[in-house]
Enzyme design. Structure first.
Site, PDB file in Angstrom:
ATOM      1  N   GLY A   7     -22.773   2.954   1.218  1.00 14.66           N
ATOM      2  CA  GLY A   7     -21.516   2.940   1.976  1.00 14.66           C
ATOM      3  C   GLY A   7     -21.104   1.487   2.190  1.00 14.66           C
ATOM      4  O   GLY A   7     -21.693   0.570   1.622  1.00 14.66           O
ATOM      5  N   HIS A 269       7.263 -15.748  -2.734  1.00 11.19           N
ATOM      6  CA  HIS A 269       6.549 -16.144  -3.952  1.00 11.19           C
ATOM      7  C   HIS A 269       6.048 -17.565  -3.786  1.00 11.19           C
ATOM      8  O   HIS A 269       6.780 -18.391  -3.242  1.00 11.19           O
ATOM      9  CB  HIS A 269       7.516 -16.063  -5.139  1.00 11.19           C
TER      10      HIS A 269
END
Ligand SMILES: Cc1cc2nc3c(=O)[nH]c(=O)nc-3n(C[C@H](O)[C@H](O)[C@H](O)COP(=O)(O)OP(=O)(O)OC[C@H]3O[C@@H](n4cnc5c(N)ncnc54)[C@H](O)[C@@H]3O)c2cc1C
Length: 293
Positions: A7, A269
């Protein structure tokens, strides 16, 4: 070192020790590590584990161990029912978290527990006894810190006389492996099981300017939406910064956003966040920096 349980806790800690130089073996009873996470994301981490030399045994149940002084021998039942012996310096048990409710005297005041010992609480975190609330791991569900925090805040609001409830669409989850996996909302399988016909958009970090500039192009963002309404049902990200990117997805799901809400929102960006927008765009065939199929 042998880690019992593939896990998130077992893999996070297993990877840390592998990076320190330990030879790590992970023993997982289910057919896959990180079974509840997006399968494609898990594959990326599984490949990285292999590259790091971490051995992962799936369909393998840890059965017993023998103390050999400064070592231990772990017996594991493999896929075919055959016993595998693992000679190891250390065993890290990362399975079997359970509620620590014994000895609190809850039975004396009549607070109801379920069969496994979790306190039963409603969406306002109220137990069956007036003025006794329960939050966090002890009431089960996603055992994560931010879930507990949310519940604590709700109880504080209620005690202060305000109206509040844990009324959320998603509790995002992050696996702090290398690379990270982050998830909000439904996986593809969960969405289908709930009766949704789905559309899926995927955008690789390899097509992302920021990922290229930091020389870390492993991973992708995936957006799952309902095919008709285009409502965002789930977002899954694997790669550098995934844990930080997922909050935008959680907000989108919480607001009932459709893919165009993400796509038409201008993302700066060059940032990793562009992957989330492009994955949303890809779900409706409008991605700009990859070929839409
Ligand atoms: C190795 C590991 C890594 C994890 N990583 C993450 C992660 O990256 N992100 C994340 O969101 N979650 C993570 N979790 C889960 C997270 O730690 C839990 O979900 C969170 O701590 C739950 O908060 P809680 O307040 O319910 O319980 P806890 O944080 O366990 O707090 C309960 C407190 O009660 C105390 N206590 C117990 N019994 C008594 C008593 N009788 N009297 C007084 N005090 C008592 C305990 O000592 C403890 O301090 C991780 C868990 C583990 C084990």
């Amino acid at each position: 070192m042998t880690v019992i349980g593939g896990g998130y806790i077992g893999l996070e800690l297993g990877m840390v020790y592998a990076k320190f130089g330990s030879k790590v073996t992970v023993v997982e009873a289910l057919p896959s590590i990180l079974a509840s996470m997006d399968k494609d994301c898990v594959q990326v981490v599984a490949r990285k584990l292999k590259k790091m030399g971490v051995e992962v045994l799936t369909d393998a149940k840890a059965k017993s161990w023998e103390d050999k002084g400064d070592r231990a021998v772990l017996t594991v039942e493999g896929k075919d029912g055959k016993a595998i012996q693992i000679d190891t310096d250390k065993i890290l048990v990362s399975v079997g978290r359970r509620p620590n409710t014994e000895g609190l005297g809850l039975e004396d005041v009549g607070v109801k527990l379920d069969k496994r010992g979790y306190v039963i609480a409603d969406e306002q975190c109220r137990t069956n006894v007036a003025n006794i609330y329960a939050i966090g791991d002890v009431i089960g569900g996603m055992m994560l810190a931010h879930k507990a925090t949310k519940e604590g805040e709700v109880v504080a609001e209620i005690i202060a006389g305000h109206r509040a409830a844990v009324d959320v669409r998603t509790i995002p989850a992050v696996v702090f492996t290398d690379p990270e996996i982050a998830s909000a909302g439904l996986t593809e399988d969960e969405a289908k099981a709930k009766g949704h016909e789905i559309k899926v958009g995927k955008f690789p970090f390899a097509a992302l300017g920021r990922a290229m500039s930091v020389n870390d192009t492993e991973g992708f963002a995936k957006v799952i939406c309902d095919a008709k309404s285009e409502e965002i049902l789930g977002v899954h990200i694997v790669g550098n910064g995934a844990g930080d990117l997922i909050s935008e997805a959680a907000l989108a799901i919480e607001m009932g956003a459709v893919v165009q809400d993400l796509n038409l929102t201008v993302h700066p960006h060059p940032t990793l966040s562009e992957a989330v927008r492009e994955a949303a765009a890809a779900a409706i065939g409008e991605a700009v920096h990859i070929i839409n199929r």
